[in-house]
Structure formats: structure tokens, C-alpha cells
Design an enzyme around this catalytic site. Structure first.
Site, mmCIF file in Angstrom:
data_model
loop_
_atom_site.group_PDB
_atom_site.id
_atom_site.type_symbol
_atom_site.label_atom_id
_atom_site.label_comp_id
_atom_site.label_asym_id
_atom_site.label_seq_id
_atom_site.Cartn_x
_atom_site.Cartn_y
_atom_site.Cartn_z
ATOM 1 N N GLY A 1 0.819 -1.219 0.000
ATOM 2 C CA GLY A 1 0.000 0.000 0.000
ATOM 3 C C GLY A 1 0.848 1.262 0.000
ATOM 4 O O GLY A 1 1.965 1.281 0.522
ATOM 5 N N ARG B 1 1.096 -5.837 -4.953
ATOM 6 C CA ARG B 1 1.121 -6.744 -3.797
ATOM 7 C C ARG B 1 1.546 -8.165 -4.161
ATOM 8 O O ARG B 1 1.303 -9.095 -3.400
ATOM 9 C CB ARG B 1 -0.258 -6.774 -3.135
ATOM 10 C CG ARG B 1 -0.634 -5.505 -2.406
ATOM 11 C CD ARG B 1 -1.761 -5.719 -1.437
ATOM 12 N NE ARG B 1 -2.186 -4.484 -0.794
ATOM 13 C CZ ARG B 1 -1.602 -3.977 0.283
ATOM 14 N NH1 ARG B 1 -0.575 -4.587 0.837
ATOM 15 N NH2 ARG B 1 -2.052 -2.860 0.811
ATOM 16 N N ASP C 1 5.552 -7.986 5.309
ATOM 17 C CA ASP C 1 5.583 -9.091 4.342
ATOM 18 C C ASP C 1 6.634 -8.842 3.254
ATOM 19 O O ASP C 1 7.368 -9.756 2.861
ATOM 20 C CB ASP C 1 4.212 -9.262 3.679
ATOM 21 C CG ASP C 1 3.191 -9.890 4.636
ATOM 22 O OD1 ASP C 1 3.609 -10.669 5.514
ATOM 23 O OD2 ASP C 1 1.991 -9.598 4.509
ATOM 24 N N LYS D 1 8.368 0.566 5.268
ATOM 25 C CA LYS D 1 7.227 1.382 4.839
ATOM 26 C C LYS D 1 5.937 0.800 5.369
ATOM 27 O O LYS D 1 5.769 -0.418 5.349
ATOM 28 C CB LYS D 1 7.175 1.375 3.306
ATOM 29 C CG LYS D 1 5.939 1.956 2.710
ATOM 30 C CD LYS D 1 5.221 1.012 1.742
ATOM 31 C CE LYS D 1 4.480 -0.097 2.420
ATOM 32 N NZ LYS D 1 3.513 -0.818 1.595
ATOM 33 N N THR D 2 5.042 1.542 5.862
ATOM 34 C CA THR D 2 3.628 1.234 6.044
ATOM 35 C C THR D 2 2.984 2.264 6.955
ATOM 36 O O THR D 2 3.512 2.572 8.031
ATOM 37 C CB THR D 2 3.316 -0.186 6.577
ATOM 38 O OG1 THR D 2 1.912 -0.295 6.757
ATOM 39 C CG2 THR D 2 3.992 -0.541 7.889
ATOM 40 N N ASP E 1 0.538 1.744 8.580
ATOM 41 C CA ASP E 1 -0.020 1.019 9.728
ATOM 42 C C ASP E 1 0.865 1.125 10.974
ATOM 43 O O ASP E 1 0.398 0.888 12.083
ATOM 44 C CB ASP E 1 -0.215 -0.464 9.395
ATOM 45 C CG ASP E 1 -1.277 -0.682 8.331
ATOM 46 O OD1 ASP E 1 -1.818 0.316 7.824
ATOM 47 O OD2 ASP E 1 -1.562 -1.841 8.000
HETATM 48 P P1 FBP Z 1 0.792 -2.073 3.657
HETATM 49 O O1 FBP Z 1 0.782 -3.037 4.801
HETATM 50 O O2 FBP Z 1 1.130 -2.691 2.372
HETATM 51 O O3 FBP Z 1 1.601 -0.864 3.964
HETATM 52 O O4 FBP Z 1 -0.695 -1.512 3.431
HETATM 53 C C1 FBP Z 1 -1.403 -0.999 4.467
HETATM 54 C C2 FBP Z 1 -2.831 -0.686 4.092
HETATM 55 O O5 FBP Z 1 -2.994 0.692 3.803
HETATM 56 C C3 FBP Z 1 -3.754 -1.116 5.219
HETATM 57 O O6 FBP Z 1 -3.869 -0.092 6.172
HETATM 58 C C4 FBP Z 1 -5.017 -1.435 4.483
HETATM 59 O O7 FBP Z 1 -5.777 -2.408 5.158
HETATM 60 C C5 FBP Z 1 -4.523 -2.009 3.194
HETATM 61 O O8 FBP Z 1 -3.276 -1.428 2.961
HETATM 62 C C6 FBP Z 1 -5.443 -1.718 2.054
HETATM 63 O O9 FBP Z 1 -5.010 -2.401 0.939
HETATM 64 P P2 FBP Z 1 -5.336 -1.997 -0.549
HETATM 65 O O10 FBP Z 1 -4.426 -0.866 -0.892
HETATM 66 O O11 FBP Z 1 -4.985 -3.216 -1.316
HETATM 67 O O12 FBP Z 1 -6.755 -1.585 -0.614
#
Ligand code: FBP
Length: 554
Positions: free
Chosen positions: A81, A145, A176, A202-203, A205
Site C-alpha cells: 500500500g 502486492r 511481508d 514502509k507502512t 499502519d
Molecule cells: P501495507 O501493509 O502494504 O503498507 O498496506 C497498508 C494498508 O494501507 C492497510 O492499512 C489497508 O488495510 C490495506 O493497505 C489496504 O489495501 P489496498 O491498498 O490493497 O486496498
């Protein structure tokens, strides 16, 4: 594309580096610590990472080094993400490479890890980097992803890297993706390919965290963006005095974003998934808690409020967690049978024959829209896509039902009207705050310096982040040091351990100390928009989480 004045102004922002990286490359050396261990399951992890297990922590120090001027070909991948600051990691890496040797090259793999396996890339030059400095989003090269896991994918990755004569690969991603970076580093070592792999944390979260990784980038900007929006809603609620706002916040598993937003804005309620799981709080008890606050506040004529809900909450409520885990297994093990059921009623009827009695009963009780969302495809890492489950609506519907019952029984005379919100995508591609702009640039530059030092299987690490950027420490943490074994798709796998909210940590304790009062009184705090220009007290603040964690360290 016509640029806004703010966009143009951000190009001029000079991202800061810590003093150790800002000096001459002739004076930049790396100091290695002692051997390290994984977080647990040492022997099992060692067996997978035969060549890269237990490497020492690396730290940049002043000293002589001949290696920093090497000619290097490096590839970079954005994975998962979006998180504010990704472009600055690439800018820092690019500037480091060119400072080391102007003939060095940087390739960007397109659309995430699949760009590597499918050989889709571009060369990143100065003109391209300058177009993206200090901007949000991952649009410079795109992200994806795809999980590199099959022998064919590993060998295709090696193929592409060899065709491009890469010395190193930088993977910018979450837990991951950095686990994948460790596995690729090990694979390249095993093949004697001489291709180094470095990860960057990165994230939004905030759950890629460790003693040596104080924050993942993007958390600062995203959490502040959501806090601004929540503060605005809070002020509206206090003005109109007629709505309860249920706000779901991104953060797939960990509740760091919801907790930071609670510390910033002081809502009436904020559920922390980790606590819900630890105390085995049921869905009914969560709804009771909301109703108690609604009733009490109504006694003061305050028929309004704000409730923060981490998006991962459903997976932490014990009975919902059990249901999701049964659904995951059933849908994976009987995929072709499940796929035959075309309508939701066919799917539910089929599921009733497979679910345990408790899970079947819960599935039937859920509002249909939510039950349908629990059946949406899992992501490539096997995760439920919690951003697509309307947990805020689930809690709204259940609370509305309970309040209606209380009204009928004459136990509630106030009014109860709701609005639901989901803040996630609003913050993931925002212009990075000055903190994220500087932090990301430093992570990228540090990744270059780790490559120049000949290291592989490391995550770029920047420490002392609560101090001004010039005082930050930089280096690398071996990926195996972040790992433990977890059950994934029915097998035990070495993975980077997700850092969930620590219920003994200072940020949670600070929230817990005030929440009883918040549930009853109106104590909203309005953080306002991220400031990019102006006095340090306004535009140089870190998150409250980082500040409290650092005070806890002292
Ligand atoms: P990452 O773990 O890849 O940084 O993504 C986090 C995130 O933004 C989460 O907060 C959310 O649940 C998910 O990605 C949403 O995924 P997508 O971008 O596939 O809708």
C-alpha cells in the site's frame, strides 16, 4: 499536468540528512556490532537463512572507507500500500548513488514486485527524480502486492537482476515485503549471484517496528491527516450537537493509527483491537460500551460524539476472529465448491453445512452487507481485506438496534443519529510531512550506504527519530533479527513479526488514563492540518506515539 503552487513549493524543500550521512563519503564508514538472534525460533529460522542468519547490526560512523565510490547498478521496488514519502526514499537512494559515482544507475521496477519477476522496469534519471521530490503517492514507478514465493518467481527475479547487471536491489515495503527481501537476499547468496538486497520500512499502519526501527515511514503523515479530519468532524459535532460519528481508520491489523488519532483528537471512544483481543471483549460488550456512553452523554444533553474504530477490529473480536478463521480455511480448502455458489443465499446455505454451530449462528446474525464482505477474496498474502469490511456500519447498526430497544423500554429519551466514515485512502498518498520527507530521504540514502558497504539482508534503519534530523543515527538491522515463525497458509514460515500496540507501552497507557473522562465529557482536541512551513513547534512535531515511546526509553 498543471501543478499547484504548493506542489511547486514542495520541490524546493531540501530534505534533511543526519550529520553522519550529510558529510563527505570518504569519511563514512560502517561499524558492525556482535552477532544477532531472531526474536524467537532461532534454530528454525537459521535453517532457512543458512547464509544470512545472525548478521551484526550495522551503524554508520565517521571513518575511512574506500568502497563508497564504487560504480553500482541498483534496482528499486515499491511494494504494498501507498505510504507518504516513498518517492523520497527513491530520491535519497538516487542522490546517494550519484554522489558515490555519477555513472551509477538506478532502475525502477514497475508495478511492484511483479516488475522484477516480469522484467518490467525503467531507468530512473535526475529529471524523473526531481519531478517527484517531496510528493506523496507511489506513481513514479507504481506499486503492487505480488508475493515472490514460487521457485519460478525466485529464478525469474534472478534472471532480471542478472540481465540488468544489478549489484543490489532495494525493496520498499511492509513486514511481508521485507520478509520477502530477506528471502531474496538469502536466495541470491545461495546462488552466489553477488546481488545484495536491502529493505526499507514502509507502512502507514506503523506495525513494522522494533528496537532498531522506531517507526515505519508514512505513519506520521497518514495519522496526522486522519487526525485533522477527525478534529474537523469533532468540531462540527460539537457545533451541531446532533450526530454520533463512527469513524473507521486504516491499519490492517495493528491499532497504532487509531491510538495516535485518539491521542491527537480525544474522541469519546476509541477501541484498541489488541486490548479487545487480550481481554476477550465480545461484539455485544463493545456495543454495550457505546450505548453506555450514548446514555450518559444524553443525560447532559450531549446527543453527539465521536467513536474511533481501527479497521482490523473485527479480526480481534474473539467470536468474529473464530468465524473469519473458519471461513479462511473453508474457502481455501473447498475453493471449487465455494466458487460454484453464485448468489449470497447459495453461499450462506453452503457455509451452514461447514461452519461450527457458534460461527454459523454469528454469521446469520450479522447484517447481510457485512456477512457478504467477510466472503470477499483474500489478498495475495492470505489476509482478509479489512479495508473492505464496513466495521463502522456494523457497530452503527448494532448500536441503533440496541438504542431503539432502550427507547421502547423507556430507558432512553434522547436522540441518536449516526454518520459513518472511513479514513484510509485519504491519508496514504498525502504530501509527506517534513518528518516523513526527511526520514524517507535518510532511509534511501542509508540504503545506498549499506549497499556501498557490501551488506545484504538488511533493513535500512534510522534511530533517535524524536531528535532533530541532524542528530539521527543511521545504519542497518539484519532482517533475520526481526523474525519469528508463524503459521501461514497451513505451514510454519519465518516472517517479520508484526509490532502490534503494546498494552504496557506509554502511548496506550496515556490514552487509557484519560478515556473514562472522554467517554462522558466533551474534551475534543483539534490538531489542524499538517504544516509544512513555519515555526518548528508547529511543523516539526513528530507523532505523539513516537514522542511518548521515546520518553519511555529515557
Ligand atoms: P501495507 O501493509 O502494504 O503498507 O498496506 C497498508 C494498508 O494501507 C492497510 O492499512 C489497508 O488495510 C490495506 O493497505 C489496504 O489495501 P489496498 O491498498 O490493497 O486496498
Amino acid at each position: 499536468m498543471e501543478l499547484s503552487n504548493f506542489h511547486k513549493a514542495r520541490y524546493e524543500y531540501k530534505a534533511k540528512l543526519p550529520a553522519i550521512l550529510a558529510g563527505g563519503l570518504e569519511e563514512l564508514a560502517v561499524e558492525m556490532g556482535g552477532a544477532t538472534e531472531a526474536l524467537s525460533d532461532h534454530e528454525e529460522i537459521k535453517a532457512v537463512f543458512k547464509h544470512s542468519y545472525g548478521q551484526p547490526v550495522a551503524r554508520f560512523v565517521k571513518g575511512k572507507s574506500e568502497k563508497n565510490r564504487r560504480l553500482l547498478n541498483v534496482g528499486v521496488i515499491l511494494s504494498g500500500g501507498q505510504a507518504p514519502g516513498g518517492h523520497n526514499v527513491i530520491a535519497g537512494l538516487f542522490d546517494g548513488l550519484k554522489k558515490g559515482n555519477p555513472a551509477s544507475k538506478l532502475y525502477g521496477f514497475l508495478g511492484g514486485p511483479s516488475g522484477l519477476t516480469d522484467g518490467k522496469y525503467i531507468e530512473i534519471d535526475a529529471e524523473l527524480v526531481d519531478k517527484y521530490r517531496n510528493t506523496g503517492g507511489f506513481d513514479m514507478i507504481g506499486s503492487g502486492r505480488t508475493k515472490i514465493e514460487t521457485p519460478e518467481q525466485f529464478s525469474a527475479s534472478l534472471d532480471t537482476a542478472q540481465k540488468l547487471k544489478l549489484n543490489a536491489l532495494v525493496i520498499i515495503g511492509g513486514d511481508d515485503s521485507n520478509t520477502n527481501a530477506g528471502l531474496l537476499a538469502e536466495y541470491f547468496l545461495d546462488k552466489g549471484a553477488g546481488i545484495q538486497v536491502i529493505g526499507c520500512p514502509k507502512t502507514i499502519d506503523g506495525d513494522l517496528k522494533h528496537e532498531h526501527i522506531e517507526a515505519s515511514f508514512g505513519f506520521d503523515t497518514a495519522a496526522k491527516t486522519y487526525s485533522e479530519l477527525i478534529g474537523n468532524i469533532a468540531r462540527d459535532a460539537d457545533s451541531a450537537k446532533k450526530y454520533w460519528h463512527f469513524v473507521k481508520l486504516m491499519g490492517r491489523a495493528a491499532s497504532h493509527i487509531a491510538l495516535e488519532a485518539a491521542l491527537q483528537t480525544r474522541p469519546n471512544l476509541c477501541f484498541i483491537s489488541e486490548e479487545i483481543e487480550a481481554k476477550r471483549v465480545s461484539l455485544a460488550q463493545i456495543v454495550d460500551k457505546i450505548c453506555a456512553s450514548v446514555l450518559k452523554r444524553s443525560e447532559n444533553n450531549e446527543n453527539f460524539g465521536i467513536i474511533l474504530i481501527p479497521e482490523g477490529l473485527v479480526e480481534f473480536i474473539p467470536e468474529v476472529k473464530a468465524l473469519i478463521s473458519e471461513l479462511n480455511d473453508i474457502m481455501a480448502q473447498h475453493k471449487s465448491e465455494f466458487d460454484k455458489a453464485k448468489t449470497f443465499s447459495e453461499q450462506s446455505a453452503w457455509l451452514m453445512t461447514k461452519l461450527s454451530p457458534a460461527s454459523a449462528a454469528l454469521f446469520n446474525e450479522l447484517p447481510e452487507e457485512i456477512a457478504k464482505q467477510l466472503l470477499i477474496d483474500r489478498d495475495p498474502h492470505g489476509n482478509v481485506q479489512v479495508s473492505r469490511i464496513d466495521t463502522e456500519k456494523l457497530l452503527m447498526r448494532l448500536t441503533e438496534k440496541q438504542i431503539a430497544g432502550l427507547k421502547t423500554a423507556g430507558k432512553f429519551n434522547g436522540s441518536f443519529s449516526t454518520h459513518g466514515h472511513f479514513f484510509g485512502y485519504e491519508g496514504r498518498a498525502a504530501f509527506p510531512s517534513n518528518f516523513d520527507a526527511d526520514y524517507c530521504y535518510t532511509l534511501g540514502f542509508s540504503a545506498f550506504a549499506l549497499i556501498a558497504a557490501g551488506l545484504t539482508g538488511y533493513v535500512s534503519s534510522v534511530r533517535h527519530l524524536a531528535a532533530p534530523a541532524s542528530e539521527w543515527d543511521a545504519g542497518g538491522v539484519p532482517i533475520t533479527m526481526l523474525m519469528n515463525m508463524e503459521r501461514r497458509k497451513g505451514k510454519n514460515k519465518p516472517v517479520i513479526k508484526k509490532a502490534l500496540v503494546d498494552l504496557d507501552g506509554a502511548p496506550f497507557k496515556a490514552f487509557a488514563a484519560m478515556r473514562d473522562e472522554l467517554a462522558l465529557k466533551t474534551c475534543f482536541r483539534y490538531p489542524g492540518a499538517i504544516q509544512y512551513y513555519g515555526p518548528q513547534e508547529v511543523c516539526g512535531q513528530t507523532t505523539i506515539t513516537l514522542k511518548l515511546e521515546h520518553e519511555g526509553i529515557k
